[in-house]
Scaffold this motif. Structure first.
Motif, PDB file in Angstrom:
ATOM      1  N   ARG A 101     122.143  -0.255  70.672  1.00  0.00           N
ATOM      2  CA  ARG A 101     123.068   0.861  70.842  1.00  0.00           C
ATOM      3  C   ARG A 101     123.899   0.994  69.561  1.00  0.00           C
ATOM      4  O   ARG A 101     124.237  -0.010  68.921  1.00  0.00           O
ATOM      5  N   LYS A 102     124.202   2.218  69.206  1.00  0.00           N
ATOM      6  CA  LYS A 102     124.967   2.453  67.983  1.00  0.00           C
ATOM      7  C   LYS A 102     126.350   1.825  68.118  1.00  0.00           C
ATOM      8  O   LYS A 102     127.082   2.129  69.056  1.00  0.00           O
ATOM      9  N   PRO A 103     126.691   0.950  67.182  1.00  0.00           N
ATOM     10  CA  PRO A 103     127.984   0.261  67.268  1.00  0.00           C
ATOM     11  C   PRO A 103     129.144   1.145  66.827  1.00  0.00           C
ATOM     12  O   PRO A 103     128.966   2.089  66.053  1.00  0.00           O
ATOM     13  N   ILE A 131     124.059  -7.848  58.077  1.00  0.00           N
ATOM     14  CA  ILE A 131     125.415  -7.805  57.513  1.00  0.00           C
ATOM     15  C   ILE A 131     125.463  -6.893  56.287  1.00  0.00           C
ATOM     16  O   ILE A 131     126.367  -6.061  56.148  1.00  0.00           O
ATOM     17  N   ASP A 132     124.471  -7.033  55.404  1.00  0.00           N
ATOM     18  CA  ASP A 132     124.424  -6.191  54.196  1.00  0.00           C
ATOM     19  C   ASP A 132     124.263  -4.711  54.546  1.00  0.00           C
ATOM     20  O   ASP A 132     124.873  -3.837  53.910  1.00  0.00           O
ATOM     21  N   TYR A 133     123.440  -4.452  55.555  1.00  0.00           N
ATOM     22  CA  TYR A 133     123.175  -3.078  55.980  1.00  0.00           C
ATOM     23  C   TYR A 133     124.474  -2.386  56.402  1.00  0.00           C
ATOM     24  O   TYR A 133     124.749  -1.240  55.999  1.00  0.00           O
ATOM     25  N   TYR A 134     125.261  -3.084  57.191  1.00  0.00           N
ATOM     26  CA  TYR A 134     126.508  -2.479  57.674  1.00  0.00           C
ATOM     27  C   TYR A 134     127.617  -2.546  56.628  1.00  0.00           C
ATOM     28  O   TYR A 134     128.463  -1.634  56.549  1.00  0.00           O
ATOM     29  N   ILE A 178     123.894  -4.441  71.544  1.00  0.00           N
ATOM     30  CA  ILE A 178     122.803  -4.401  72.515  1.00  0.00           C
ATOM     31  C   ILE A 178     123.349  -3.974  73.869  1.00  0.00           C
ATOM     32  O   ILE A 178     124.406  -4.444  74.295  1.00  0.00           O
ATOM     33  N   ASP A 179     122.628  -3.084  74.561  1.00  0.00           N
ATOM     34  CA  ASP A 179     123.097  -2.639  75.873  1.00  0.00           C
ATOM     35  C   ASP A 179     122.594  -3.572  76.972  1.00  0.00           C
ATOM     36  O   ASP A 179     121.918  -4.574  76.703  1.00  0.00           O
ATOM     37  N   ALA A 180     122.920  -3.240  78.220  1.00  0.00           N
ATOM     38  CA  ALA A 180     122.565  -4.092  79.363  1.00  0.00           C
ATOM     39  C   ALA A 180     121.051  -4.252  79.518  1.00  0.00           C
ATOM     40  O   ALA A 180     120.576  -5.253  80.059  1.00  0.00           O
ATOM     41  N   ALA A 181     120.300  -3.292  79.026  1.00  0.00           N
ATOM     42  CA  ALA A 181     118.837  -3.343  79.130  1.00  0.00           C
ATOM     43  C   ALA A 181     118.201  -4.079  77.947  1.00  0.00           C
ATOM     44  O   ALA A 181     116.972  -4.174  77.852  1.00  0.00           O
ATOM     45  N   GLY A 237     119.150   0.171  61.391  1.00  0.00           N
ATOM     46  CA  GLY A 237     119.945  -0.707  62.255  1.00  0.00           C
ATOM     47  C   GLY A 237     119.197  -1.052  63.524  1.00  0.00           C
ATOM     48  O   GLY A 237     119.229  -2.200  63.989  1.00  0.00           O
ATOM     49  N   GLU A 238     118.515  -0.066  64.079  1.00  0.00           N
ATOM     50  CA  GLU A 238     117.719  -0.287  65.293  1.00  0.00           C
ATOM     51  C   GLU A 238     116.549  -1.227  65.000  1.00  0.00           C
ATOM     52  O   GLU A 238     116.227  -2.119  65.793  1.00  0.00           O
TER      53      GLU A 238
END
Length: 334
Positions: free
Chosen positions: A88-90, A150-153, A81-84, A166-167
């Motif tokens: 964000r793509k890890p 977790i499974d997704y990644y 997660i970004d500051a906003a 993912g988003e």
């Protein structure tokens, strides 16, 4: 400085010992005076006391270091997660970290089983069971989304959909976490309200029977429980202006009951056959509690997190000793 505090005592459970010992006659019925009191709260039976105590213990779990060290949440918030607050793509390193955070899911699963066990007991406490069920459902939802992430990644599905799912999962997790925290707050408040409600009834009964020392002690312990509940239900002791205002108001009420406790006569203590030594310990420890609570509020108002944490820790340690003395008095009164 990250402040992690354990809530060592759930005072409400010991209040119910008074219920068991002084609010029922030999036939297990409430006293005549209680029946004539329009404000009276139906006293819990033995099984309900046990169920409430188990709910209270489960609430205490969320203050432990193991629970606060939520590795999954920490990694997710820092690296997905970004500051906003947007996804964000890890990086590959971040993906590896989140896959290895499966222990967090195990902690959730164990906690879920414990809540289910208490909730499914034959004894019912409608106002608590309802909120425990809502909290349980929110926990299960958050846990399931964590597993899905977790499974997704782990299966590298992001290579096929360019992180689209993912988003979506990130948004679902953020929403589920917020819902869980809201459900927990309501569950926690329900436990505190139930305890305070029953404690108030016991106090009123003591007053009606002319037990000044007992009434002063219970009245003070009720207010102490309110203050502790309001202060330590808040993560990292960070309060809004309104929350700090509410804490100050509770402190003022607690101070009034403390003065009554302090001025309790020895003759009343002896007449009511209260353990004098333990009563004196409560008075001595309570003097320290009042001073520490005051300093804690002052440091909070100044946004001095370090001092707030120090005073909070000191408060909890003395609070624990005070409840120990209270427990001894209660048990000796049975």
């Amino acid at each position: 400085m990250k402040c992690k505090l354990k809530k060592y005592i759930i005072l409400g459970s010991v209040l119910f010992l008074f219920v068991a010992s002084c609010n029922r006659n030999e036939n297990g019925e409430t006293s005549k005076e209680a029946k004539n009191n329009k404000e009276v709260v139906k006293m819990p039976d033995k099984d309900q006391i046990e169920k409430y105590s188990e709910y209270a213990e489960l609430k205490k779990v969320t203050f432990t270091e193991e629970w606060n060290d939520n590795i999954f949440k920490e990694i997710f918030q820092k690296e997905f997660i970004d500051a906003a607050g947007k996804y964000r793509k890890p990086s590959n390193k971040s993906i590896q970290k989140i896959v290895e955070a499966e222990d967090t899911v195990v902690i959730f699963e164990d906690y879920i089983k414990d809540i289910e066990k208490v909730l499914n007991k034959d004894s019912k406490i409608e106002e608590l069971d309802k909120e425990a069920k809502s909290f349980l459902e929110a926990l299960i939802n958050e846990k399931n989304i964590m597993k899905e992430i977790i499974d997704y990644y782990k299966k590298k599905e992001y290579e096929k959909d360019s992180f689209k799912k993912g988003e979506e999962l990130a948004a679902k997790y953020i929403e589920a976490t917020a819902e869980k925290e809201k459900a927990y707050d309501i569950y926690s408040q329900a436990l505190d309200s139930f305890s305070i409600k029953v404690g108030k009834n016991i106090y009123e009964k003591s007053v009606s029977e002319g037990k000044k020392a007992t009434a002063n002690m219970i009245d003070y312990m009720n207010e102490l429980n309110k203050f502790s509940g309001a202060a330590f239900n808040k993560e990292n002791l960070k309060f809004s202006d309104q929350e700090l205002k509410n804490l100050k108001e509770i402190y003022v009420s607690m101070e009034k009951t403390y003065k009554n406790l302090e001025n309790t006569s020895n003759s009343d203590i002896e007449k009511e056959k209260i353990d004098k030594e333990e009563f004196e310990k409560i008075r001595k420890d309570s003097s320290e509690l009042m001073e520490t609570a005051k300093k804690m509020l002052e440091s909070t108002e100044k946004n001095n997190q370090k001092d707030t944490a120090v005073f909070a820790s000191k408060f909890l340690n003395t609070y624990s000793k005070t409840v120990d003395s209270y427990n001894i008095i209660v048990l000796n009164s049975k």
